[in-house]
Design a protein around this motif. Structure first.
Motif, PDB file in Angstrom:
ATOM      1  N   ALA A 163      -6.244  16.326  -8.799  1.00 45.65           N
ATOM      2  CA  ALA A 163      -6.460  15.128  -7.974  1.00 45.65           C
ATOM      3  C   ALA A 163      -5.524  15.080  -6.770  1.00 45.65           C
ATOM      4  O   ALA A 163      -4.378  15.511  -6.835  1.00 45.65           O
ATOM      5  CB  ALA A 163      -6.264  13.881  -8.812  1.00 45.65           C
ATOM      6  N   THR A 164      -6.066  14.538  -5.686  1.00 45.40           N
ATOM      7  CA  THR A 164      -5.251  14.244  -4.503  1.00 45.40           C
ATOM      8  C   THR A 164      -5.179  12.741  -4.273  1.00 45.40           C
ATOM      9  O   THR A 164      -4.434  12.283  -3.420  1.00 45.40           O
ATOM     10  CB  THR A 164      -5.838  14.920  -3.249  1.00 45.40           C
ATOM     11  OG1 THR A 164      -7.166  14.447  -3.034  1.00 45.40           O
ATOM     12  CG2 THR A 164      -5.837  16.428  -3.401  1.00 45.40           C
ATOM     13  N   GLY A 165      -5.975  11.984  -5.046  1.00 41.12           N
ATOM     14  CA  GLY A 165      -5.985  10.547  -4.908  1.00 41.12           C
ATOM     15  C   GLY A 165      -6.544   9.873  -6.141  1.00 41.12           C
ATOM     16  O   GLY A 165      -6.882  10.538  -7.125  1.00 41.12           O
ATOM     17  N   VAL A 166      -6.631   8.568  -6.063  1.00 37.96           N
ATOM     18  CA  VAL A 166      -7.243   7.767  -7.113  1.00 37.96           C
ATOM     19  C   VAL A 166      -8.162   6.743  -6.462  1.00 37.96           C
ATOM     20  O   VAL A 166      -8.002   6.418  -5.286  1.00 37.96           O
ATOM     21  CB  VAL A 166      -6.200   7.039  -7.994  1.00 37.96           C
ATOM     22  CG1 VAL A 166      -5.347   8.025  -8.747  1.00 37.96           C
ATOM     23  CG2 VAL A 166      -5.350   6.079  -7.195  1.00 37.96           C
ATOM     24  N   VAL A 203      -9.540   2.808  -7.020  1.00 34.39           N
ATOM     25  CA  VAL A 203      -9.369   1.544  -7.736  1.00 34.39           C
ATOM     26  C   VAL A 203     -10.330   0.545  -7.097  1.00 34.39           C
ATOM     27  O   VAL A 203     -10.268   0.310  -5.885  1.00 34.39           O
ATOM     28  CB  VAL A 203      -7.916   1.024  -7.634  1.00 34.39           C
ATOM     29  CG1 VAL A 203      -7.771  -0.293  -8.378  1.00 34.39           C
ATOM     30  CG2 VAL A 203      -6.933   2.062  -8.152  1.00 34.39           C
ATOM     31  N   ASN A 204     -11.223  -0.002  -7.911  1.00 33.07           N
ATOM     32  CA  ASN A 204     -12.239  -0.935  -7.400  1.00 33.07           C
ATOM     33  C   ASN A 204     -12.994  -0.338  -6.216  1.00 33.07           C
ATOM     34  O   ASN A 204     -13.214  -1.001  -5.200  1.00 33.07           O
ATOM     35  CB  ASN A 204     -11.609  -2.281  -7.027  1.00 33.07           C
ATOM     36  CG  ASN A 204     -11.021  -2.995  -8.218  1.00 33.07           C
ATOM     37  OD1 ASN A 204     -11.541  -2.908  -9.321  1.00 33.07           O
ATOM     38  ND2 ASN A 204      -9.919  -3.685  -8.009  1.00 33.07           N
ATOM     39  N   SER A 205     -13.368   0.917  -6.338  1.00 34.99           N
ATOM     40  CA  SER A 205     -14.146   1.665  -5.333  1.00 34.99           C
ATOM     41  C   SER A 205     -13.398   1.888  -4.020  1.00 34.99           C
ATOM     42  O   SER A 205     -14.019   2.190  -3.000  1.00 34.99           O
ATOM     43  CB  SER A 205     -15.481   0.977  -5.057  1.00 34.99           C
ATOM     44  OG  SER A 205     -16.250   0.916  -6.250  1.00 34.99           O
ATOM     45  N   VAL A 206     -12.081   1.736  -4.019  1.00 39.32           N
ATOM     46  CA  VAL A 206     -11.264   2.012  -2.841  1.00 39.32           C
ATOM     47  C   VAL A 206     -10.422   3.244  -3.130  1.00 39.32           C
ATOM     48  O   VAL A 206      -9.771   3.325  -4.172  1.00 39.32           O
ATOM     49  CB  VAL A 206     -10.353   0.818  -2.485  1.00 39.32           C
ATOM     50  CG1 VAL A 206      -9.464   1.152  -1.305  1.00 39.32           C
ATOM     51  CG2 VAL A 206     -11.190  -0.425  -2.208  1.00 39.32           C
ATOM     52  N   ALA A 207     -10.444   4.208  -2.198  1.00 38.01           N
ATOM     53  CA  ALA A 207      -9.698   5.454  -2.383  1.00 38.01           C
ATOM     54  C   ALA A 207      -8.268   5.311  -1.871  1.00 38.01           C
ATOM     55  O   ALA A 207      -8.029   4.688  -0.829  1.00 38.01           O
ATOM     56  CB  ALA A 207     -10.404   6.583  -1.638  1.00 38.01           C
ATOM     57  N   TYR A 208      -7.331   5.887  -2.609  1.00 33.62           N
ATOM     58  CA  TYR A 208      -5.915   5.894  -2.247  1.00 33.62           C
ATOM     59  C   TYR A 208      -5.373   7.304  -2.424  1.00 33.62           C
ATOM     60  O   TYR A 208      -5.812   8.036  -3.309  1.00 33.62           O
ATOM     61  CB  TYR A 208      -5.115   4.952  -3.159  1.00 33.62           C
ATOM     62  CG  TYR A 208      -5.516   3.512  -3.052  1.00 33.62           C
ATOM     63  CD1 TYR A 208      -4.948   2.676  -2.102  1.00 33.62           C
ATOM     64  CD2 TYR A 208      -6.474   2.978  -3.906  1.00 33.62           C
ATOM     65  CE1 TYR A 208      -5.321   1.344  -2.001  1.00 33.62           C
ATOM     66  CE2 TYR A 208      -6.856   1.648  -3.811  1.00 33.62           C
ATOM     67  CZ  TYR A 208      -6.272   0.847  -2.864  1.00 33.62           C
ATOM     68  OH  TYR A 208      -6.646  -0.467  -2.761  1.00 33.62           O
ATOM     69  N   ASP A 209      -4.406   7.673  -1.582  1.00 37.42           N
ATOM     70  CA  ASP A 209      -3.717   8.957  -1.739  1.00 37.42           C
ATOM     71  C   ASP A 209      -2.685   8.855  -2.845  1.00 37.42           C
ATOM     72  O   ASP A 209      -2.018   7.826  -2.992  1.00 37.42           O
ATOM     73  CB  ASP A 209      -2.962   9.327  -0.446  1.00 37.42           C
ATOM     74  CG  ASP A 209      -3.838  10.013   0.571  1.00 37.42           C
ATOM     75  OD1 ASP A 209      -4.627  10.891   0.165  1.00 37.42           O
ATOM     76  OD2 ASP A 209      -3.723   9.689   1.755  1.00 37.42           O
TER      77      ASP A 209
END
Length: 90
Positions: free
Chosen positions: A38-41, A43-49
């Protein structure tokens, strides 16, 4: 359980039972990933690095921490019980 926290602001993004790890696929869209790839996650359909990555354009960087949800719930219940007793006494 897992707590997702913004590295920039220190704000809690969310608490989840399962982390939705993502990476940028060959088509340029986000795709599910293992924790190791993984490079991100999301949460609630919002991508984060994730820390150490910048593949998600313009996204906030987050830290994923694991915690014992049962202990957290027990502590909250202890606080609520104390408040209820205080209200009833006076």
């Amino acid at each position: 359980m897992y707590r997702i926290v913004s590295v920039t602001t220190g704000a809690e993004i969310g608490v989840v039972d399962t982390v939705s790890y993502i990476k940028v696929g060959s088509s340029g869209s986000y795709t599910p990933a293992t924790m190791d790839d993984a490079t991100g996650v999301a949460v609630n359909s919002v991508a984060y690095d994730l820390m150490g990555h910048d593949e998600v354009n313009g996204a906030d960087t987050v830290l994923v921490t694991k915690f014992d949800g049962g202990t957290a719930v027990a502590e909250q219940q202890r606080i609520i019980n104390g408040l209820l007793i205080s209200m009833l006494e006076g």
